[in-house]
Design an enzyme around this catalytic site. Sequence first.
Site, mmCIF file in Angstrom:
data_model
loop_
_atom_site.group_PDB
_atom_site.id
_atom_site.type_symbol
_atom_site.label_atom_id
_atom_site.label_comp_id
_atom_site.label_asym_id
_atom_site.label_seq_id
_atom_site.Cartn_x
_atom_site.Cartn_y
_atom_site.Cartn_z
ATOM 1 C CG ASN A 62 -0.331 -0.437 2.570
ATOM 2 O OD1 ASN A 62 0.453 -1.161 2.651
ATOM 3 N ND2 ASN A 62 -1.248 0.285 3.708
ATOM 4 C CB CYS A 73 -5.369 -1.419 -1.689
ATOM 5 S SG CYS A 73 -6.618 -0.868 -0.845
ATOM 6 C CD GLU A 75 -5.125 -6.186 -1.064
ATOM 7 O OE1 GLU A 75 -4.701 -5.023 -1.067
ATOM 8 O OE2 GLU A 75 -5.660 -6.675 -0.094
ATOM 9 C CB CYS A 115 -8.539 -4.979 -3.543
ATOM 10 S SG CYS A 115 -7.383 -3.492 -3.158
HETATM 11 N N1 THU Z 1 -5.182 -1.661 2.536
HETATM 12 C C1 THU Z 1 -4.822 -2.377 1.548
HETATM 13 O O1 THU Z 1 -3.540 -2.222 1.124
HETATM 14 N N2 THU Z 1 -5.462 -3.419 1.083
HETATM 15 C C2 THU Z 1 -6.719 -3.643 1.524
HETATM 16 O O2 THU Z 1 -7.346 -4.697 0.896
HETATM 17 C C3 THU Z 1 -7.083 -3.192 2.672
HETATM 18 C C4 THU Z 1 -6.640 -1.769 3.059
HETATM 19 C C5 THU Z 1 -4.623 -0.546 2.941
HETATM 20 C C6 THU Z 1 -5.032 0.944 2.409
HETATM 21 C C7 THU Z 1 -4.439 1.836 3.562
HETATM 22 O O3 THU Z 1 -3.447 2.279 2.983
HETATM 23 C C8 THU Z 1 -4.590 0.995 4.920
HETATM 24 O O4 THU Z 1 -4.524 -0.415 4.469
HETATM 25 C C9 THU Z 1 -5.428 1.350 5.903
HETATM 26 O O5 THU Z 1 -6.938 1.026 5.191
#
Ligand code: THU
Length: 160
Positions: A62, A73, A75, A115
Amino acid sequence: MKKIEIKTSATVYKDISALSTEDKILMNKAIEARNNAYAPYSKFSVGAALLLENNKIVLGNNQENAAYPSGMCAERVAIWKASSEYPNFKILKLAISASSSVTKVNKPVGPCGACRQSLYEYEFKQNQPFKILFMGEVGEIVKTESLKALLPFSFDSSYL
Ligand code: THU
């Protein structure tokens, strides 16, 4: 009126040591990616590792932004990286790991809804399911056989 039932299933492993060698390698890559996440605002780091049919492993994590909605995110960073670098190679597996510097993430963290939709685009495109494994920092790992298993009633280009 009729009622339909949608079933999904997943396998739950007690921890990373219970995974197959291939899955363990991929999950360790997701952990490696997680450790490079840029998450100064949420303190919640996520790493993703995609295994492609050409044996390449593509990583993502992320990337946050002071203008919060401009972040992304793990993913989606990983899937778009894979599609931009290797557009013609199928995705076989995705491993995800999440941790936080403010709390112990001890339960599996599935990909967020946005995602799931973004990932599903590529499962539909390649016409072949790919496996998803997800965990927190420690503890159980959930494994599904497809993205579709995580996203019933999914939207795809067949509607357009
Ligand atoms: N986040 C992800 O990278 N993937 C997910 O599926 C859920 C959330 C990240 C986004 C943000 O930078 C942090 O986690 C908190 O939401």
